[in-house]
Design a protein around this motif. Structure first.
Motif, PDB file in Angstrom:
ATOM      1  N   PRO A  74     129.786 -10.116  18.533  1.00  0.00           N
ATOM      2  CA  PRO A  74     129.971 -10.956  17.164  1.00  0.00           C
ATOM      3  C   PRO A  74     128.839 -11.871  16.781  1.00  0.00           C
ATOM      4  O   PRO A  74     128.402 -12.655  17.768  1.00  0.00           O
ATOM      5  N   PHE A  75     128.529 -12.084  15.562  1.00  0.00           N
ATOM      6  CA  PHE A  75     127.425 -12.863  15.334  1.00  0.00           C
ATOM      7  C   PHE A  75     127.634 -14.393  15.718  1.00  0.00           C
ATOM      8  O   PHE A  75     126.717 -14.998  16.191  1.00  0.00           O
ATOM      9  N   ASP A  76     128.823 -14.798  15.526  1.00  0.00           N
ATOM     10  CA  ASP A  76     129.122 -16.152  16.094  1.00  0.00           C
ATOM     11  C   ASP A  76     128.779 -16.409  17.500  1.00  0.00           C
ATOM     12  O   ASP A  76     128.031 -17.604  17.950  1.00  0.00           O
ATOM     13  N   THR A  77     129.379 -15.419  18.123  1.00  0.00           N
ATOM     14  CA  THR A  77     129.142 -15.489  19.674  1.00  0.00           C
ATOM     15  C   THR A  77     127.646 -15.344  20.108  1.00  0.00           C
ATOM     16  O   THR A  77     127.187 -16.123  20.831  1.00  0.00           O
ATOM     17  N   GLY A  78     126.967 -14.349  19.214  1.00  0.00           N
ATOM     18  CA  GLY A  78     125.629 -14.061  19.667  1.00  0.00           C
ATOM     19  C   GLY A  78     124.630 -15.226  19.307  1.00  0.00           C
ATOM     20  O   GLY A  78     123.857 -15.619  20.034  1.00  0.00           O
ATOM     21  N   LEU A  79     124.964 -15.946  18.137  1.00  0.00           N
ATOM     22  CA  LEU A  79     123.922 -17.260  17.667  1.00  0.00           C
ATOM     23  C   LEU A  79     124.302 -18.172  18.663  1.00  0.00           C
ATOM     24  O   LEU A  79     123.312 -18.962  19.047  1.00  0.00           O
ATOM     25  N   ALA A  80     125.605 -18.512  18.971  1.00  0.00           N
ATOM     26  CA  ALA A  80     125.678 -19.480  20.128  1.00  0.00           C
ATOM     27  C   ALA A  80     124.853 -19.315  21.324  1.00  0.00           C
ATOM     28  O   ALA A  80     124.339 -20.248  21.955  1.00  0.00           O
ATOM     29  N   ASP A  81     125.049 -18.088  21.761  1.00  0.00           N
ATOM     30  CA  ASP A  81     124.241 -17.930  23.117  1.00  0.00           C
ATOM     31  C   ASP A  81     122.701 -17.912  23.002  1.00  0.00           C
ATOM     32  O   ASP A  81     122.249 -18.320  24.039  1.00  0.00           O
ATOM     33  N   THR A  82     122.583 -17.770  21.626  1.00  0.00           N
ATOM     34  CA  THR A  82     120.888 -17.556  21.466  1.00  0.00           C
ATOM     35  C   THR A  82     120.609 -18.970  21.315  1.00  0.00           C
ATOM     36  O   THR A  82     119.473 -19.510  22.042  1.00  0.00           O
ATOM     37  N   VAL A  83     121.251 -19.868  20.596  1.00  0.00           N
ATOM     38  CA  VAL A  83     120.871 -21.423  20.614  1.00  0.00           C
ATOM     39  C   VAL A  83     120.743 -22.041  21.879  1.00  0.00           C
ATOM     40  O   VAL A  83     120.032 -22.644  22.523  1.00  0.00           O
ATOM     41  N   ARG A  84     121.908 -21.484  22.628  1.00  0.00           N
ATOM     42  CA  ARG A  84     121.899 -22.259  24.276  1.00  0.00           C
ATOM     43  C   ARG A  84     120.786 -21.623  25.138  1.00  0.00           C
ATOM     44  O   ARG A  84     120.127 -22.438  25.659  1.00  0.00           O
ATOM     45  N   TRP A  85     120.369 -20.497  24.784  1.00  0.00           N
ATOM     46  CA  TRP A  85     119.190 -19.856  25.607  1.00  0.00           C
ATOM     47  C   TRP A  85     117.894 -20.789  25.254  1.00  0.00           C
ATOM     48  O   TRP A  85     117.456 -21.302  26.044  1.00  0.00           O
ATOM     49  N   TYR A  86     117.578 -20.900  24.029  1.00  0.00           N
ATOM     50  CA  TYR A  86     116.386 -21.716  23.609  1.00  0.00           C
ATOM     51  C   TYR A  86     116.441 -23.030  23.918  1.00  0.00           C
ATOM     52  O   TYR A  86     115.607 -23.881  24.592  1.00  0.00           O
ATOM     53  N   ARG A  87     117.669 -23.657  24.229  1.00  0.00           N
ATOM     54  CA  ARG A  87     118.064 -24.999  24.629  1.00  0.00           C
ATOM     55  C   ARG A  87     117.687 -25.230  25.737  1.00  0.00           C
ATOM     56  O   ARG A  87     117.073 -26.090  26.511  1.00  0.00           O
ATOM     57  N   GLU A  88     117.846 -24.300  26.629  1.00  0.00           N
ATOM     58  CA  GLU A  88     117.981 -24.095  28.374  1.00  0.00           C
ATOM     59  C   GLU A  88     116.560 -23.578  28.711  1.00  0.00           C
ATOM     60  O   GLU A  88     116.085 -23.610  29.914  1.00  0.00           O
ATOM     61  N   HIS A  89     115.762 -23.031  27.695  1.00  0.00           N
ATOM     62  CA  HIS A  89     114.290 -22.405  28.384  1.00  0.00           C
ATOM     63  C   HIS A  89     113.283 -22.757  27.357  1.00  0.00           C
ATOM     64  O   HIS A  89     112.549 -22.250  26.923  1.00  0.00           O
TER      65      HIS A  89
END
Length: 333
Positions: free
Chosen positions: A305-320
């Motif tokens: 789902p887009f909301d899930t994928g977007l949240a995961d993506t933002v988290r990935w950039y925050r952590e990388h």
């Protein structure tokens, strides 16, 4: 199975490589029947190709990395023999860069594809998977494009991709090559070079910067998580019919303004961080793919789902930050 992946150190190509080698971090049943015995990545490592994208599979003995350009016929002719399948991601893909200068788009996307097709034909590659884009259709005010829709590209980038699509299909019709073409909607996810809208906005916002919004913000795009895109490609690689085109979409259409609102919220920022900028030349108003064909023939459906994928993506950039900060520093310099 011996697979050659061009552009395999880029955003989408590296996700495909990680997926095939079991390091995508997501369960992918589509891959179980096509685990490679050898996987060769050919990548020129231009600005958007990054060896760090392959770090999760760096020690896999099946992986063989070759730095090189798909336009170099001698290199390609040495590399292609012994591979059963070519999955062709390598391309220049940024619309704004193509407006500034079209030459690398034409030479890489058209002539590079022709070089690969010639070698695949000469050496008897069993299947050639050509990865393309919905942008070859131009713009659609309502409804959705089917695979039979006429091509009407509006940017040098999309025109070069349309040319490469037609070349690939011509090799099927002229020579009987087993060629399949995929066309996808806008991808997002981890490891995307921070010139594209989602990673650009996220990284700017994480650094307390501003973000640009083209025109009135009403341009519409369908968003597809990169992992779902690669799942669709895997299905086409396995069971797609030779000479056919398959659409791979995500099922979430948003205006750029709606996307901006979600990114601001995800990063804890307000509209004061948005700067209105003049619209891009030839900016397509809306893209929309009909994915009925791949759904009915191959059983594809987006799983993230887009909301899930977007949240995961933002988290990935925050952590990388260690992944994207050097890229932005180099681009700025």
């Amino acid at each position: 199975m011996r697979i050659l992946v061009t552009g395999g150190a880029g955003f989408i190509g590296s996700e495909y490589v990680r997926m095939l080698l079991g390091a995508s971090g997501r369960h992918t049943p589509e891959v179980s029947a096509m685990t490679p015995t050898r996987l060769t990545v050919l990548d020129a490592l231009t600005y958007s190709g990054n060896p760090a994208n392959l770090d999760p599979v760096r020690d896999d003995p099946r992986l063989h990395f070759v730095q090189g350009d798909i336009r170099h016929a001698e290199l390609v002719d040495r590399l292609v023999p012994g591979h059963d399948v070519i999955v062709h991601f390598a391309a220049e893909s940024h619309v704004d860069r193509s407006i500034a200068g079209a030459t690398p788009f034409v030479t890489t996307n058209v002539l590079g594809t022709q070089t690969l097709l010639d070698a695949a034909l000469r050496h008897g590659v069993r299947r050639f998977v050509h990865v393309s884009t919905d942008e070859v259709y131009g713009s659609i005010a309502e409804g959705s494009w089917t695979e039979r829709w006429p091509l009407a590209p509006n940017s040098p980038y999309s025109a070069s991709k349309a040319g490469s699509d037609l070349l690939a299909l011509a090799f099927h019709r002229t020579h009987g090559m087993d060629v399949v073409v995929t066309r996808c909607s806008n991808n997002y996810g981890p490891y995307q070079y921070p010139e594209k809208v989602i990673p650009l906005f996220v990284t700017n916002l994480l650094d307390a910067g501003t973000v640009p919004l083209y025109g009135d913000g009403g341009n519409v795009r369908d968003w597809l998580h990169v992992h779902d895109h690669c799942r669709g490609i895997a299905l086409v690689q396995q069971r797609g019919r030779a000479g056919e085109i398959y659409h791979i979409g995500g099922g979430t259409e948003l205006t750029n303004k709606e996307l901006t609102a979600r990114l601001l919220d995800a990063c804890g920022a307000g509209w004061d961080r948005v700067v209105a900028v003049p619209d891009r030349k030839g900016h397509d108003r809306r893209y929309s793919l009909d994915i009925t064909k791949i759904q009915t023939e191959l059983g594809y459906a987006p799983s993230i789902p887009f909301d899930t994928g977007l949240a995961d993506t933002v988290r990935w950039y925050r952590e990388h930050r260690s992944w994207w900060e050097p890229l932005k520093t180099a681009a700025a310099g």
